[in-house]
Design a protein around this motif. Structure first.
Motif, mmCIF file in Angstrom:
data_model
loop_
_atom_site.group_PDB
_atom_site.id
_atom_site.type_symbol
_atom_site.label_atom_id
_atom_site.label_comp_id
_atom_site.label_asym_id
_atom_site.label_seq_id
_atom_site.Cartn_x
_atom_site.Cartn_y
_atom_site.Cartn_z
ATOM 1 N N UNK A 39 -10.302 9.233 11.933
ATOM 2 C CA UNK A 39 -9.296 8.556 12.735
ATOM 3 C C UNK A 39 -7.884 8.956 12.303
ATOM 4 N N UNK A 40 -7.716 9.185 10.992
ATOM 5 C CA UNK A 40 -6.419 9.610 10.489
ATOM 6 C C UNK A 40 -6.102 11.022 10.970
ATOM 7 N N UNK A 41 -7.090 11.904 10.945
ATOM 8 C CA UNK A 41 -6.867 13.262 11.424
ATOM 9 C C UNK A 41 -6.450 13.250 12.899
ATOM 10 N N UNK A 42 -7.114 12.404 13.683
ATOM 11 C CA UNK A 42 -6.763 12.272 15.098
ATOM 12 C C UNK A 42 -5.339 11.738 15.244
ATOM 13 N N UNK B 39 0.832 -1.207 0.000
ATOM 14 C CA UNK B 39 0.000 0.000 0.000
ATOM 15 C C UNK B 39 0.865 1.255 0.000
ATOM 16 N N UNK B 40 1.941 1.231 0.776
ATOM 17 C CA UNK B 40 2.843 2.385 0.818
ATOM 18 C C UNK B 40 3.430 2.647 -0.559
ATOM 19 N N UNK B 41 3.879 1.600 -1.224
ATOM 20 C CA UNK B 41 4.465 1.782 -2.559
ATOM 21 C C UNK B 41 3.451 2.390 -3.519
ATOM 22 N N UNK B 42 2.221 1.907 -3.459
ATOM 23 C CA UNK B 42 1.172 2.425 -4.356
ATOM 24 C C UNK B 42 0.797 3.860 -4.002
ATOM 25 N N UNK B 43 0.628 4.143 -2.709
ATOM 26 C CA UNK B 43 0.273 5.496 -2.289
ATOM 27 C C UNK B 43 1.386 6.478 -2.646
ATOM 28 N N UNK B 44 2.656 6.041 -2.514
ATOM 29 C CA UNK B 44 3.786 6.920 -2.827
ATOM 30 C C UNK B 44 3.834 7.244 -4.314
ATOM 31 N N UNK B 45 3.441 6.297 -5.156
ATOM 32 C CA UNK B 45 3.487 6.525 -6.603
ATOM 33 C C UNK B 45 2.357 7.426 -7.079
ATOM 34 N N UNK B 46 1.133 7.174 -6.569
ATOM 35 C CA UNK B 46 -0.039 7.852 -7.129
ATOM 36 C C UNK B 46 -0.813 8.711 -6.139
ATOM 37 N N UNK B 47 -0.485 8.577 -4.844
ATOM 38 C CA UNK B 47 -1.285 9.276 -3.850
ATOM 39 C C UNK B 47 -2.429 8.404 -3.372
ATOM 40 N N UNK B 48 -2.952 8.742 -2.200
ATOM 41 C CA UNK B 48 -4.004 7.927 -1.594
ATOM 42 C C UNK B 48 -5.275 7.911 -2.435
ATOM 43 N N UNK C 109 -5.064 2.892 5.117
ATOM 44 C CA UNK C 109 -4.202 4.078 5.153
ATOM 45 C C UNK C 109 -3.883 4.471 6.598
ATOM 46 N N UNK C 110 -4.893 4.429 7.462
ATOM 47 C CA UNK C 110 -4.678 4.730 8.874
ATOM 48 C C UNK C 110 -3.665 3.749 9.463
ATOM 49 N N UNK C 111 -3.786 2.483 9.120
ATOM 50 C CA UNK C 111 -2.874 1.456 9.647
ATOM 51 C C UNK C 111 -1.451 1.678 9.164
ATOM 52 N N UNK C 112 -1.299 2.122 7.921
ATOM 53 C CA UNK C 112 0.028 2.426 7.380
ATOM 54 C C UNK C 112 0.689 3.531 8.215
ATOM 55 N N UNK C 113 -0.032 4.632 8.421
ATOM 56 C CA UNK C 113 0.515 5.766 9.179
ATOM 57 C C UNK C 113 0.820 5.343 10.611
ATOM 58 N N UNK C 114 -0.093 4.605 11.205
ATOM 59 C CA UNK C 114 0.053 4.197 12.598
ATOM 60 C C UNK C 114 1.249 3.272 12.778
ATOM 61 N N UNK C 115 1.355 2.262 11.924
ATOM 62 C CA UNK C 115 2.407 1.261 12.070
ATOM 63 C C UNK C 115 3.793 1.869 11.882
ATOM 64 N N UNK D 34 -8.067 -8.305 6.582
ATOM 65 C CA UNK D 34 -7.212 -7.563 7.519
ATOM 66 C C UNK D 34 -7.654 -6.117 7.711
ATOM 67 N N UNK D 35 -8.255 -5.516 6.687
ATOM 68 C CA UNK D 35 -8.621 -4.102 6.742
ATOM 69 C C UNK D 35 -10.035 -3.911 6.217
ATOM 70 N N UNK D 36 -10.821 -3.073 6.918
ATOM 71 C CA UNK D 36 -12.229 -2.897 6.551
ATOM 72 C C UNK D 36 -12.399 -2.083 5.282
ATOM 73 N N UNK D 37 -11.457 -1.187 4.988
ATOM 74 C CA UNK D 37 -11.602 -0.287 3.844
ATOM 75 C C UNK D 37 -10.236 0.286 3.481
ATOM 76 N N UNK D 38 -10.192 1.058 2.399
ATOM 77 C CA UNK D 38 -8.939 1.723 2.030
ATOM 78 C C UNK D 38 -8.553 2.760 3.087
ATOM 79 N N UNK D 39 -9.543 3.461 3.627
ATOM 80 C CA UNK D 39 -9.261 4.405 4.711
ATOM 81 C C UNK D 39 -8.613 3.691 5.893
ATOM 82 N N UNK D 40 -9.178 2.550 6.272
ATOM 83 C CA UNK D 40 -8.643 1.780 7.391
ATOM 84 C C UNK D 40 -7.208 1.342 7.105
#
Length: 302
Positions: free
Chosen positions: A113-116, A12-21, A51-57, A43-49
């Motif tokens: 959740x990401x904003x928080x 997900x990080x590689x994809x987000x880095x190339x094209x954005x979320x 993305x939040x997990x990527x930032x958190x981890x 493992x994840x309920x949605x793309x938002x979930x």
């Protein structure tokens, strides 16, 4: 973390880095992985979930590197900062995709959740800067903390950006020492000029709340830790200065572990407790044992 879940985060990080979320689809992430689309939703309920997990981890991984390691307990504050800077630079080099995404991705209007989480990361970063300023410069910088913290953060940013976007190669130890010298210049100048602080002071207690750190007042573990610390100080004549310094450093590192919101360094906490038990007299063992039981009960020693 489970291997499959980490593989998804990395893809997900590689994809987000190339094209954005926003421009990245779940399908593109599963294509990157070569797995069935439904596997991600296990493992994840949605793309938002996701993305939040990527930032958190990866955010937690970075902050772990920005805290003291057991072998650094007795080091002077300046040396600790140099080591922590070196680890930050190493993290940036190792995780370029994540860092590029974090800097370039617009985070407004996304999952609440990401904003928080981003508010929490900013609060923890500010507290990290304040902690080092007070540790290195002491009371003399207290009246200028916000201006000093802003300059502290600002001197590093251009070097991070050169690493990220220009793929600049460097000697991390040399850079860390250079930055500390420049920080000395800036903070010394502020203190000597005695000018009124420009930025408004922040409520450090509120910052701790936003950072997700445990409140010290009313916290059973903090009360036990203070009791042990008082007894260690009172019995200082029973041991040499080097051991006493190591014990106080161990108590400081335990305090840092207690207030962390999650992903605690269990090895560090156990090591610091072992050091204390090795050197304190029998009169301190009872509150120290109660502290160990409380830490174990609350997941600090899992």
């Amino acid at each position: 973390m489970q291997d499959k879940k980490k593989q998804i985060l990395d893809a997900a990080i590689r994809c987000f880095a190339r094209k954005g979320f926003n421009a990245t689809s779940i399908q593109e992430i599963v294509d990157e992985l070569g797995m069935a689309k439904g596997s991600i939703y296990f493992y994840f309920k949605s793309k938002d979930d996701l993305f939040v997990s990527v930032i958190e981890y990866y955010g937690e991984m970075l902050f772990e590197l920005m805290t003291g390691f057991p072998e650094e307990a007795g080091l002077p504050p300046r040396e600790k900062l140099i080591l922590q800077w070196e680890r930050q630079f190493g993290f940036v080099v190792e995780h370029l995709d994540f860092m590029r995404m974090l800097i370039s991705e617009p985070l407004t209007g996304l999952h609440p959740q990401l904003q928080k989480l981003m508010i929490q990361i900013r609060a923890r970063s500010h507290l990290w800067h304040v902690h080092h300023l007070l540790a290195i410069y002491g009371d003399s910088v207290e009246d200028y903390l916000e201006d000093a913290a802003a300059l502290f953060s600002g001197i590093v940013k251009p070097f991070f950006e050169a690493m990220l976007f220009e793929e600049w190669q460097f000697d991390s130890l040399r850079l860390s020492k250079f930055l500390l010298e420049r920080l000395d210049d800036l903070v010394t100048g502020i203190i000597e000029d005695k000018e009124t602080q420009i930025l408004p002071s922040k409520d450090l207690k509120e910052l701790r709340r936003l950072a997700g750190y445990a409140e010290e007042e009313g916290n059973e573990e903090m009360a036990l830790l203070r009791q042990v610390a008082d007894l260690v100080m009172a019995s200082s004549a029973e041991r040499d200065d080097l051991i006493q310094g190591d014990l106080l450093a161990a108590l400081g590192l335990l305090k840092e572990e207690i207030v962390k919101p999650r992903l605690k360094n269990h090895f560090l906490a156990r090591a610091m407790l072992a050091l204390l038990k090795q050197h304190v007299p029998d009169s301190i063992m009872e509150p120290l044992s109660r502290l160990e039981r409380s830490l174990s009960k609350n997941g600090h020693l899992a």
